[in-house]
Design an enzyme around this catalytic site. Structure first.
Site, PDB file in Angstrom:
ATOM      1  N   ASP A  54       0.796  -1.232   0.000  1.00  0.00           N
ATOM      2  CA  ASP A  54       0.000   0.000   0.000  1.00  0.00           C
ATOM      3  C   ASP A  54       0.826   1.279   0.000  1.00  0.00           C
ATOM      4  O   ASP A  54       0.516   2.218  -0.727  1.00  0.00           O
ATOM      5  CB  ASP A  54      -0.967   0.017   1.186  1.00  0.00           C
ATOM      6  CG  ASP A  54      -2.189  -0.839   0.918  1.00  0.00           C
ATOM      7  OD1 ASP A  54      -2.513  -1.020  -0.263  1.00  0.00           O
ATOM      8  OD2 ASP A  54      -2.792  -1.321   1.876  1.00  0.00           O
ATOM      9  N   TYR A  57       1.823   2.017  -3.459  1.00  0.00           N
ATOM     10  CA  TYR A  57       0.652   2.428  -4.253  1.00  0.00           C
ATOM     11  C   TYR A  57       0.328   3.886  -3.943  1.00  0.00           C
ATOM     12  O   TYR A  57       0.144   4.710  -4.835  1.00  0.00           O
ATOM     13  CB  TYR A  57      -0.543   1.533  -3.911  1.00  0.00           C
ATOM     14  CG  TYR A  57      -1.812   1.899  -4.660  1.00  0.00           C
ATOM     15  CD1 TYR A  57      -2.147   1.269  -5.853  1.00  0.00           C
ATOM     16  CD2 TYR A  57      -2.664   2.902  -4.180  1.00  0.00           C
ATOM     17  CE1 TYR A  57      -3.294   1.610  -6.544  1.00  0.00           C
ATOM     18  CE2 TYR A  57      -3.805   3.257  -4.866  1.00  0.00           C
ATOM     19  CZ  TYR A  57      -4.120   2.603  -6.044  1.00  0.00           C
ATOM     20  OH  TYR A  57      -5.255   2.957  -6.731  1.00  0.00           O
ATOM     21  N   ASP A  58       0.312   4.191  -2.656  1.00  0.00           N
ATOM     22  CA  ASP A  58      -0.035   5.554  -2.256  1.00  0.00           C
ATOM     23  C   ASP A  58       0.982   6.563  -2.786  1.00  0.00           C
ATOM     24  O   ASP A  58       0.640   7.684  -3.131  1.00  0.00           O
ATOM     25  CB  ASP A  58      -0.121   5.664  -0.728  1.00  0.00           C
ATOM     26  CG  ASP A  58      -1.325   4.900  -0.191  1.00  0.00           C
ATOM     27  OD1 ASP A  58      -2.196   4.541  -1.004  1.00  0.00           O
ATOM     28  OD2 ASP A  58      -1.386   4.650   1.022  1.00  0.00           O
ATOM     29  N   LEU A 104     -11.185   3.892   0.887  1.00  0.00           N
ATOM     30  CA  LEU A 104     -10.823   4.663   2.080  1.00  0.00           C
ATOM     31  C   LEU A 104      -9.481   5.321   1.839  1.00  0.00           C
ATOM     32  O   LEU A 104      -8.623   4.786   1.142  1.00  0.00           O
ATOM     33  CB  LEU A 104     -10.717   3.730   3.291  1.00  0.00           C
ATOM     34  CG  LEU A 104     -12.022   3.155   3.829  1.00  0.00           C
ATOM     35  CD1 LEU A 104     -11.737   2.097   4.889  1.00  0.00           C
ATOM     36  CD2 LEU A 104     -12.901   4.258   4.420  1.00  0.00           C
ATOM     37  N   LYS A 136      -9.950  -3.266  10.207  1.00  0.00           N
ATOM     38  CA  LYS A 136     -10.028  -3.228   8.748  1.00  0.00           C
ATOM     39  C   LYS A 136      -9.811  -4.661   8.286  1.00  0.00           C
ATOM     40  O   LYS A 136      -8.697  -5.180   8.322  1.00  0.00           O
ATOM     41  CB  LYS A 136      -8.972  -2.296   8.166  1.00  0.00           C
ATOM     42  CG  LYS A 136      -9.109  -2.177   6.664  1.00  0.00           C
ATOM     43  CD  LYS A 136      -8.287  -1.044   6.117  1.00  0.00           C
ATOM     44  CE  LYS A 136      -8.613  -0.772   4.671  1.00  0.00           C
ATOM     45  NZ  LYS A 136      -8.493  -1.921   3.788  1.00  0.00           N
ATOM     46  N   LYS A 323     -14.027   6.146  11.971  1.00  0.00           N
ATOM     47  CA  LYS A 323     -15.174   6.791  11.318  1.00  0.00           C
ATOM     48  C   LYS A 323     -15.796   7.835  12.236  1.00  0.00           C
ATOM     49  O   LYS A 323     -15.896   7.600  13.455  1.00  0.00           O
ATOM     50  CB  LYS A 323     -16.249   5.741  10.990  1.00  0.00           C
ATOM     51  CG  LYS A 323     -15.764   4.686  10.026  1.00  0.00           C
ATOM     52  CD  LYS A 323     -16.783   3.578   9.835  1.00  0.00           C
ATOM     53  CE  LYS A 323     -16.192   2.525   8.905  1.00  0.00           C
ATOM     54  NZ  LYS A 323     -17.032   1.337   8.778  1.00  0.00           N
ATOM     55  N   CYS A 444      29.367  -3.380 -19.700  1.00  0.00           N
ATOM     56  CA  CYS A 444      30.398  -3.029 -20.687  1.00  0.00           C
ATOM     57  C   CYS A 444      31.655  -2.459 -20.057  1.00  0.00           C
ATOM     58  O   CYS A 444      32.606  -2.127 -20.758  1.00  0.00           O
ATOM     59  CB  CYS A 444      29.833  -2.000 -21.656  1.00  0.00           C
ATOM     60  SG  CYS A 444      29.561  -0.399 -20.866  1.00  0.00           S
ATOM     61  N   CYS A 459      25.364   4.404 -16.815  1.00  0.00           N
ATOM     62  CA  CYS A 459      26.498   4.064 -17.665  1.00  0.00           C
ATOM     63  C   CYS A 459      26.472   5.050 -18.831  1.00  0.00           C
ATOM     64  O   CYS A 459      25.431   5.262 -19.443  1.00  0.00           O
ATOM     65  CB  CYS A 459      26.329   2.636 -18.176  1.00  0.00           C
ATOM     66  SG  CYS A 459      27.368   2.272 -19.592  1.00  0.00           S
TER      67      CYS A 459
HETATM   68  S1  IVH Z   1     -15.825   1.373   5.621  1.00  0.00           S
HETATM   69  C1  IVH Z   1     -17.710   4.368   2.746  1.00  0.00           C
HETATM   70  N1  IVH Z   1     -14.977  -0.321   7.390  1.00  0.00           N
HETATM   71  O1  IVH Z   1     -11.610  -1.585   3.082  1.00  0.00           O
HETATM   72  C2  IVH Z   1     -16.746   3.593   3.557  1.00  0.00           C
HETATM   73  N2  IVH Z   1     -14.272  -0.619   5.137  1.00  0.00           N
HETATM   74  O2  IVH Z   1      -9.931   0.253   1.527  1.00  0.00           O
HETATM   75  C3  IVH Z   1     -16.984   2.175   3.491  1.00  0.00           C
HETATM   76  N3  IVH Z   1     -12.883  -2.595   4.809  1.00  0.00           N
HETATM   77  O3  IVH Z   1     -13.608  -1.432   0.242  1.00  0.00           O
HETATM   78  C4  IVH Z   1     -15.875   1.347   3.930  1.00  0.00           C
HETATM   79  N4  IVH Z   1     -12.861  -3.274   6.882  1.00  0.00           N
HETATM   80  O4  IVH Z   1     -14.081  -3.381   1.798  1.00  0.00           O
HETATM   81  C5  IVH Z   1     -14.951   0.042   6.098  1.00  0.00           C
HETATM   82  N5  IVH Z   1     -14.333  -1.752   9.076  1.00  0.00           N
HETATM   83  C6  IVH Z   1     -14.312  -1.411   7.799  1.00  0.00           C
HETATM   84  C7  IVH Z   1     -13.598  -2.152   6.826  1.00  0.00           C
HETATM   85  C8  IVH Z   1     -13.605  -1.712   5.512  1.00  0.00           C
HETATM   86  C9  IVH Z   1     -12.450  -3.535   5.650  1.00  0.00           C
HETATM   87  C10 IVH Z   1     -12.568  -2.568   3.359  1.00  0.00           C
HETATM   88  C11 IVH Z   1     -13.758  -2.247   2.511  1.00  0.00           C
HETATM   89  C12 IVH Z   1     -13.288  -1.167   1.562  1.00  0.00           C
HETATM   90  C13 IVH Z   1     -11.822  -1.160   1.771  1.00  0.00           C
HETATM   91  C14 IVH Z   1     -11.298   0.236   1.559  1.00  0.00           C
END
Ligand code: IVH
Length: 704
Positions: A54, A57-58, A104, A136, A323, A444, A459
């Site tokens: 990640d 990627y970021d 996210l 997550k 959140k 070379c 080179c």
């Molecule tokens: S919230 C609008 N909560 O992570 C926000 N996502 O990188 C909705 N994911 O596609 C996502 N655990 O599939 C949320 N506790 C969690 C999560 C979660 C895993 C995944 C989700 C999302 C991805 C984003």
């Protein structure tokens, strides 16, 4: 190109971007970043493959965003920065989500979270925010729709706007009720988001039984869950031990179609309250792993505890999600096209393995850049054996103080492109040897040099065989001469066998000899011969790009062709003259003039011309002859007659230039249906001519 070749090319381009190679010109770099990010999204969401960690990627994503900020004209509406990640399977039925499934934003340390909290407080206009923190899950995203209390539809995330219909498989996933009395809460139609996961112990047992019957092991729970969701036969799906957690109520309307989320008197006021409702209705929610925190400090503490306990949890998690709890505040925060501003993912440090660094080998790129590659004792990391790791450049080696013989920490969040995260300093015995960058080219033995402000050591020998091979590979590649039948591997083989040493050799191949070579048949040879012949009449910009002049990519090559009648005209242009051409600055101008002033290169150009390659600017490349000569054009809204690419071609054919954003530099805005903010902005600027698609076609005499 076959799909495999294409993927190889994309991975090559990805490696270049990560190591600071790849196109340098902003327009080409942005295009390369876009293509690579799209590839990464596609692999992630469709193939369940995380190609790079990640943070990498970021980094690419941030580089693209920065380029677009610095050069707004490079911003295109379908840039990965402007939308939810794309990439849909072609075959299966797709269904639109009621609300887009956004991604996210990622964070990696406490500072990131503090900064995010500052932004959220600003957006909400409060001193302290109540946050909900939950794991997550590292699984596969799903969206579930309930209509009048019945499970109506299940879908994968897909491109975020529409996903694959997996309704047949959803009922066999644990934790998803077939009926849920949403009507008790006044909701007639709802969409719930969650993640499909596999219990780690169940996964281990599944692999044991597979091994016992001689089946290959599954790589990891995430890929297995993602693959399982898409299987044709629900009975087989049921064997995969899939379970689901839900963590977001994305849509809830009553029978009259009124939005209930955060509405006055509705039971849906907070995120944690929504999860309670979902639990009561029979869903599985993060539950014990969830925390409600007042302000950001307890959020950080909660996350730290969980990072330590991560391995004890029954499911794979790769971070935590924070959140804003109040739905009203969520609404105030809003969302970008890519992610909601009211939530952020905190990514745990990637999993590690340690291995011994045996030696370092050096690879030579097309522009002579030397990339150090660490050879380590083979080590298995999340199911993949790793023995080669790019060290990118000398600075990275110095920064991490990596030495030969060191025990190094190898990380990768996904499947490919591992990296050395650091050294286990405590394990040093004193016999470790510093990595001494070669003083001469490993291919070379030519001299190496490092230009000021650059990370790459190069080179400088124009005759270097390794560079010659890479240059040939570039010459035949898709963006350059696009020679069918002559891919990277074949160029490599021909080079080794002495059939191909320089660019002109491509046009002097001995086909009778090739036909006798192992693995070659008449058909393949004919195909190759036709590919080579066809390439002779390619537009001039392709040839210029193919020559591999430093700092010159497709965009500059196109600009050059518009200002000359043919390749030979470039020989006489000095830096001053070159800098008059749009988008060409002093560095690019010097590189071009040096290239064309070099007698060897002049010989090469003469030889290519004698071999029958097109060296003249074709009519379609030349401006000044169309009604759009000297004019810039932008399209907005849905066009009825032309596809976007077709429309852009019309502009180029008539001598105009396409822009990607409205600015005072824009001459003509062509509006299709549902034109929005661009039209408004153009009207505000006032000097821009607005045309309908029909008018534009009439203007360019393309109305047929
Ligand atoms: S919230 C609008 N909560 O992570 C926000 N996502 O990188 C909705 N994911 O596609 C996502 N655990 O599939 C949320 N506790 C969690 C999560 C979660 C895993 C995944 C989700 C999302 C991805 C984003």
């Amino acid at each position: 190109m076959t799909e495999r070749d294409e993927n190889d090319a994309l991975r090559q381009s990805l490696r270049e971007l990560l190591t600071g190679e790849g196109p340098e010109e902003p327009a080409d770099r942005a295009a390369a970043l876009r293509t690579v990010l799209e590839f990464l999204d596609r692999q992630y969401y469709l193939e369940a493959e995380q190609v790079i960690p990640d943070p990498d990627y970021d980094r690419l994503f941030a580089e693209l965003r920065q380029l677009e900020n610095e050069h707004p004209e490079l911003l295109v509406p379908d840039s990965p920065t402007q939308r939810v990640a794309r990439g849909l399977a072609d075959a299966s039925a797709t269904v639109a989500h009621a609300v887009p499934m956004l991604s996210l934003e990622n964070s990696y340390n406490a500072e990131d979270l503090l900064e995010w909290d500052r932004r959220v407080r600003g957006l909400c206009g409060v001193d302290e925010v109540e946050y909900c923190v939950e794991p997550k899950f590292d699984g596969s995203s799903i969206s579930l729709q309930y209509r009048n209390g019945l499970l109506d539809r299940g879908a994968t995330r897909g491109d975020g706007v529409a996903g694959e219909d997996i309704s047949a498989n959803v009922p066999v996933i644990g934790g998803i009720p077939k009926t849920a009395a949403f009507d008790q809460l006044g909701a007639a139609l709802v969409e719930v988001r969650g993640e499909v996961v596999i219990d780690k112990a169940v996964f281990a047992r599944m692999n044991q039984s597979r091994e016992a019957v001689g089946l290959p092991r599954f790589q990891n729970p995430r890929n297995t869950a993602a693959g399982g969701l898409r299987m044709k036969d629900p009975a087989e799906v049921a064997q995969r031990g899939l379970e689901s957690f839900v963590f977001h109520l994305g849509y809830a309307v009553n029978a009259a179609g009124e939005d209930l989320l955060g509405a006055t008197n509705s039971p849906f006021q907070t995120h944690s309250g929504n999860l309670d409702h979902l639990l009561n209705l029979g869903f599985r929610v993060p539950g014990e792993a969830m925390g409600l925190c007042q302000g950001i400090a307890p959020v950080i503490a909660f996350i730290q505890q969980w990072e330590l306990r991560r391995d004890d949890y029954r499911y794979e998690i790769d971070g935590m999600v924070v959140k804003v709890n109040s739905l009203a505040m969520q609404r105030r925060c809003g969302a970008t096209a890519h992610h909601p501003r009211w939530a952020i993912a905190f990514k745990f440090k990637a999993k590690q393995a340690s291995s011994r660094l045996l030696r370092v080998e050096y690879q030579v790129g097309r522009t002579g850049a030397i990339t150090p590659v660490a050879k380590v004792e083979p080590v298995s990391l999340a199911g993949v054996t790793i023995s080669s790791i790019s060290l990118h450049n000398q600075d990275q080696i110095n920064e991490k103080d990596i030495r030969i013989g060191d025990l190094v920490k190898v990380e990768r969040a996904g499947d490919v492109i591992p990296y050395i995260a650091g050294v286990v300093v405590e394990a040093r015995t004193g016999s470790e040897a510093p990595i001494v960058f070669p003083l001469t080219c490993p291919s070379c033995e030519g001299p190496l040099s490092r230009a000021e402000g650059e990370v790459a050591v190069r080179c400088t020998n124009a005759e270097c065989p390794a560079q010659a091979e890479e240059r040939l590979i570039h010459f035949v590649s898709k963006n350059a001469m696009d020679i069918d039948g002559l891919g990277k591997d074949i160029v490599g083989r021909f080079y080794q066998e002495g059939l191909l040493r320089s660019i002109p050799d491509i046009y002097k191949l001995d086909y009778t000899l090739i036909e006798q070579m192992k693995g070659w048949g008449k058909k393949a040879v004919t195909n190759l011969q036709q590919g080579v012949e066809r390439s002779k009449s390619r537009p001039l910009f392709r040839l210029i790009n193919a020559l591999g002049i430093r700092h010159v990519g497709i965009t500059t090559a196109k600009a050059l062709t518009r200002h000359v009648n043919g390749l030979n005209d470039l020989i006489g242009l000095d830096q001053e003259a070159l800098m008059q051409i749009e988008d060409i600055g002093p560095v690019v101008a010097r590189s071009i003039s040096e290239f064309f002033a070099n007698p060897r290169n002049q010989e090469l150009l003469a030889e290519l011309e004698a071999l029958g390659l097109n060296t003249r600017t074709l009519a379609e490349e030349k401006p000044g002859q169309g009604v759009l000569s000297g004019k810039t054009v932008l399209f907005t809204g849905t066009l009825q007659r032309l596809g976007r690419e077709q429309a852009k071609e019309v502009v180029e054919r008539h001598g105009g230039r396409n822009l990607s954003a409205v600015s005072a530099n824009l001459d003509i805005l062509v509006v299709g249906e549902k034109a929005g903010s661009k039209l408004k902005k153009a009207q505000e600027i006032g000097s821009i001519q607005v045309m309908t698609e029909e008018e534009f076609l009439a203007f360019t005499s393309e109305l047929r």
